[in-house]
Design a protein around this motif. Sequence first.
Motif, PDB file in Angstrom:
ATOM      1  N   LEU A  63      57.596  57.024  45.486  1.00  0.00           N
ATOM      2  CA  LEU A  63      56.363  57.312  46.172  1.00  0.00           C
ATOM      3  C   LEU A  63      56.684  58.218  47.345  1.00  0.00           C
ATOM      4  O   LEU A  63      57.543  58.077  48.143  1.00  0.00           O
ATOM      5  CB  LEU A  63      55.699  56.130  46.937  1.00  0.00           C
ATOM      6  N   VAL A  64      55.911  59.558  47.189  1.00  0.00           N
ATOM      7  CA  VAL A  64      56.477  60.504  48.160  1.00  0.00           C
ATOM      8  C   VAL A  64      55.925  60.146  49.743  1.00  0.00           C
ATOM      9  O   VAL A  64      54.948  59.275  49.787  1.00  0.00           O
ATOM     10  CB  VAL A  64      55.955  61.875  47.974  1.00  0.00           C
ATOM     11  N   GLY A  65      56.377  60.424  50.893  1.00  0.00           N
ATOM     12  CA  GLY A  65      56.043  60.000  52.140  1.00  0.00           C
ATOM     13  C   GLY A  65      54.692  60.391  52.389  1.00  0.00           C
ATOM     14  O   GLY A  65      54.130  59.537  53.099  1.00  0.00           O
ATOM     15  N   ASN A  66      53.923  61.241  51.599  1.00  0.00           N
ATOM     16  CA  ASN A  66      52.544  61.260  52.151  1.00  0.00           C
ATOM     17  C   ASN A  66      51.614  60.784  51.302  1.00  0.00           C
ATOM     18  O   ASN A  66      50.571  61.094  50.923  1.00  0.00           O
ATOM     19  CB  ASN A  66      52.147  63.059  51.975  1.00  0.00           C
ATOM     20  N   HIS A  67      52.012  59.595  50.385  1.00  0.00           N
ATOM     21  CA  HIS A  67      51.288  58.920  49.594  1.00  0.00           C
ATOM     22  C   HIS A  67      49.793  58.269  50.316  1.00  0.00           C
ATOM     23  O   HIS A  67      49.901  58.324  51.308  1.00  0.00           O
ATOM     24  CB  HIS A  67      52.114  57.981  48.912  1.00  0.00           C
ATOM     25  N   TYR A  68      49.106  58.202  49.499  1.00  0.00           N
ATOM     26  CA  TYR A  68      47.618  57.648  49.836  1.00  0.00           C
ATOM     27  C   TYR A  68      47.909  56.081  49.984  1.00  0.00           C
ATOM     28  O   TYR A  68      48.683  55.547  49.315  1.00  0.00           O
ATOM     29  CB  TYR A  68      46.742  57.910  48.654  1.00  0.00           C
ATOM     30  N   PRO A  69      47.076  55.449  51.079  1.00  0.00           N
ATOM     31  CA  PRO A  69      46.948  54.175  51.521  1.00  0.00           C
ATOM     32  C   PRO A  69      46.629  53.446  49.932  1.00  0.00           C
ATOM     33  O   PRO A  69      47.122  52.252  49.998  1.00  0.00           O
ATOM     34  CB  PRO A  69      45.836  53.880  52.428  1.00  0.00           C
ATOM     35  N   GLU A  70      46.104  53.708  49.192  1.00  0.00           N
ATOM     36  CA  GLU A  70      45.718  53.261  47.914  1.00  0.00           C
ATOM     37  C   GLU A  70      46.860  52.931  47.045  1.00  0.00           C
ATOM     38  O   GLU A  70      46.751  51.986  46.311  1.00  0.00           O
ATOM     39  CB  GLU A  70      44.624  54.071  46.957  1.00  0.00           C
ATOM     40  N   VAL A  71      47.876  53.362  47.408  1.00  0.00           N
ATOM     41  CA  VAL A  71      49.168  53.021  46.468  1.00  0.00           C
ATOM     42  C   VAL A  71      50.276  52.455  47.429  1.00  0.00           C
ATOM     43  O   VAL A  71      51.195  52.041  46.948  1.00  0.00           O
ATOM     44  CB  VAL A  71      49.651  54.348  45.551  1.00  0.00           C
ATOM     45  N   SER A  72      50.187  52.024  48.531  1.00  0.00           N
ATOM     46  CA  SER A  72      50.941  51.615  49.492  1.00  0.00           C
ATOM     47  C   SER A  72      51.563  50.326  49.051  1.00  0.00           C
ATOM     48  O   SER A  72      52.816  49.992  49.210  1.00  0.00           O
ATOM     49  CB  SER A  72      50.388  51.456  50.965  1.00  0.00           C
ATOM     50  N   HIS A  73      50.656  49.547  48.313  1.00  0.00           N
ATOM     51  CA  HIS A  73      51.175  48.153  48.119  1.00  0.00           C
ATOM     52  C   HIS A  73      52.277  47.953  47.115  1.00  0.00           C
ATOM     53  O   HIS A  73      53.071  47.386  46.901  1.00  0.00           O
ATOM     54  CB  HIS A  73      49.981  47.309  47.110  1.00  0.00           C
ATOM     55  N   LEU A  74      52.426  49.368  46.245  1.00  0.00           N
ATOM     56  CA  LEU A  74      53.465  49.471  45.322  1.00  0.00           C
ATOM     57  C   LEU A  74      54.951  49.392  45.907  1.00  0.00           C
ATOM     58  O   LEU A  74      55.932  49.421  45.287  1.00  0.00           O
ATOM     59  CB  LEU A  74      53.274  50.855  44.554  1.00  0.00           C
ATOM     60  N   ALA A  75      54.945  49.790  47.459  1.00  0.00           N
ATOM     61  CA  ALA A  75      56.122  49.784  47.994  1.00  0.00           C
ATOM     62  C   ALA A  75      56.778  48.334  48.080  1.00  0.00           C
ATOM     63  O   ALA A  75      58.088  48.175  48.107  1.00  0.00           O
ATOM     64  CB  ALA A  75      55.933  50.120  49.376  1.00  0.00           C
ATOM     65  N   GLU A  76      56.223  47.124  47.609  1.00  0.00           N
ATOM     66  CA  GLU A  76      56.752  45.988  47.564  1.00  0.00           C
ATOM     67  C   GLU A  76      57.368  45.718  46.185  1.00  0.00           C
ATOM     68  O   GLU A  76      58.105  44.783  46.163  1.00  0.00           O
ATOM     69  CB  GLU A  76      55.464  45.018  47.628  1.00  0.00           C
ATOM     70  N   ARG A  77      57.363  46.531  45.301  1.00  0.00           N
ATOM     71  CA  ARG A  77      58.134  46.441  44.053  1.00  0.00           C
ATOM     72  C   ARG A  77      59.427  47.142  44.192  1.00  0.00           C
ATOM     73  O   ARG A  77      59.777  47.820  44.780  1.00  0.00           O
ATOM     74  CB  ARG A  77      57.171  47.470  42.868  1.00  0.00           C
ATOM     75  N   PRO A  78      60.473  46.164  43.542  1.00  0.00           N
ATOM     76  CA  PRO A  78      61.917  46.477  43.750  1.00  0.00           C
ATOM     77  C   PRO A  78      62.297  47.727  42.891  1.00  0.00           C
ATOM     78  O   PRO A  78      63.134  48.404  43.480  1.00  0.00           O
ATOM     79  CB  PRO A  78      62.469  45.236  42.981  1.00  0.00           C
ATOM     80  N   LYS A  79      61.381  48.427  42.144  1.00  0.00           N
ATOM     81  CA  LYS A  79      61.868  49.638  41.360  1.00  0.00           C
ATOM     82  C   LYS A  79      60.904  50.608  41.961  1.00  0.00           C
ATOM     83  O   LYS A  79      60.849  51.881  41.336  1.00  0.00           O
ATOM     84  CB  LYS A  79      61.529  49.631  39.996  1.00  0.00           C
ATOM     85  N   VAL A  80      60.317  50.551  43.012  1.00  0.00           N
ATOM     86  CA  VAL A  80      59.758  51.688  43.853  1.00  0.00           C
ATOM     87  C   VAL A  80      60.477  52.283  44.984  1.00  0.00           C
ATOM     88  O   VAL A  80      60.738  51.474  45.822  1.00  0.00           O
ATOM     89  CB  VAL A  80      58.159  51.360  44.099  1.00  0.00           C
ATOM     90  N   TYR A  81      60.933  53.569  45.154  1.00  0.00           N
ATOM     91  CA  TYR A  81      61.450  53.790  46.263  1.00  0.00           C
ATOM     92  C   TYR A  81      60.500  54.848  47.165  1.00  0.00           C
ATOM     93  O   TYR A  81      59.722  55.528  46.616  1.00  0.00           O
ATOM     94  CB  TYR A  81      62.727  54.737  46.100  1.00  0.00           C
ATOM     95  N   VAL A  82      60.342  54.312  48.274  1.00  0.00           N
ATOM     96  CA  VAL A  82      59.313  55.090  49.243  1.00  0.00           C
ATOM     97  C   VAL A  82      59.999  56.107  49.991  1.00  0.00           C
ATOM     98  O   VAL A  82      61.019  55.933  51.054  1.00  0.00           O
ATOM     99  CB  VAL A  82      58.682  54.151  50.163  1.00  0.00           C
ATOM    100  N   ALA A  83      59.917  57.442  49.859  1.00  0.00           N
ATOM    101  CA  ALA A  83      60.635  58.421  50.419  1.00  0.00           C
ATOM    102  C   ALA A  83      60.169  58.683  51.806  1.00  0.00           C
ATOM    103  O   ALA A  83      58.873  58.404  52.382  1.00  0.00           O
ATOM    104  CB  ALA A  83      60.369  59.762  49.563  1.00  0.00           C
ATOM    105  N   LYS A  84      60.950  59.140  52.539  1.00  0.00           N
ATOM    106  CA  LYS A  84      60.689  59.545  53.894  1.00  0.00           C
ATOM    107  C   LYS A  84      60.096  60.933  53.995  1.00  0.00           C
ATOM    108  O   LYS A  84      59.089  61.486  54.908  1.00  0.00           O
ATOM    109  CB  LYS A  84      61.897  59.422  55.029  1.00  0.00           C
ATOM    110  N   GLY A  85      60.863  61.715  52.917  1.00  0.00           N
ATOM    111  CA  GLY A  85      59.968  63.206  52.837  1.00  0.00           C
ATOM    112  C   GLY A  85      58.719  63.326  52.309  1.00  0.00           C
ATOM    113  O   GLY A  85      58.360  62.234  51.418  1.00  0.00           O
ATOM    114  N   HIS A  86      58.047  64.344  52.462  1.00  0.00           N
ATOM    115  CA  HIS A  86      56.647  64.410  51.897  1.00  0.00           C
ATOM    116  C   HIS A  86      56.895  65.586  50.910  1.00  0.00           C
ATOM    117  O   HIS A  86      57.713  66.310  50.644  1.00  0.00           O
ATOM    118  CB  HIS A  86      55.865  65.139  52.768  1.00  0.00           C
ATOM    119  N   HIS A  87      55.810  65.482  50.134  1.00  0.00           N
ATOM    120  CA  HIS A  87      55.793  66.417  48.796  1.00  0.00           C
ATOM    121  C   HIS A  87      57.145  66.212  48.095  1.00  0.00           C
ATOM    122  O   HIS A  87      57.754  65.324  47.590  1.00  0.00           O
ATOM    123  CB  HIS A  87      55.074  67.761  49.307  1.00  0.00           C
ATOM    124  N   SER A  88      57.413  67.606  47.768  1.00  0.00           N
ATOM    125  CA  SER A  88      58.576  67.724  46.723  1.00  0.00           C
ATOM    126  C   SER A  88      59.918  67.515  47.317  1.00  0.00           C
ATOM    127  O   SER A  88      60.860  67.052  46.686  1.00  0.00           O
ATOM    128  CB  SER A  88      58.603  69.354  46.254  1.00  0.00           C
TER     129      SER A  88
END
Length: 244
Positions: free
Chosen positions: A202-227
Amino acid sequence: MIKMLVCDFDGTISGGKASLVTDFKQFIERNHALSFVVATGRTLPSICDGLSSGDYPAPTSIISDVGTQLHHGKVLSPDLGWHSNVQQQWDREHLEQLLECLPFVGDQNGLHQGEFKLTFEGKLVPSHIDAIHEVLADNNHKVDVTYSHDWFLDITPAGIHKATALSYLLDSLGIKPQEVVVAGDSANDSTMLTLPGVNAVLVGNHYPEVSHLAERPKVYVAKGHHSNGVIEGFEFWQRSHAVS
């Protein structure tokens, strides 16, 4: 070993400073053995315009129209096997008649319509989405309904989305989901971000509608935005594979 990088376009590899696009292209060129795939809700002409608007790397395949279209190579050869599968499940005319009768469903921009995708634009609330599902079910339409970016309502054949198109592509290439990194930022990316086995970003600028995916073990939430976030996430998963 990571063999494929699959990216949404708008907000994921597009956006931010123009230099980010150049950095991303150089990143893809350094990883020359990596297959680069774009998976977008845009139509094929629209994503081609988007890719040509900046110094983006050329994808080896494009999954467009929320997964209902698949094209390969520089000449964008259509994947006839995939398109044949999609066509069998689609009654566009009747769907349009049903949905246009709902006063809240929004407008249709001709530029965003696909052969196997209907897109409406406008602000919806959960009760609207429920009403749409009810009308479609009452008329025996088995379709997927995706509302993303708090504006785009996409109707596609049931079970046809970015994840099923990607699964088809992986099977045809003999690539395992564990060998793939997928990056996105919004709800229409959810299916491929949660495809079993894939390494998701999940790129750092992701929409709130997918924030819940951060709880999944195979999802990395990046600090960087876009590419920048895509590159950060890819390198995280690449390191993880090297250690395991």
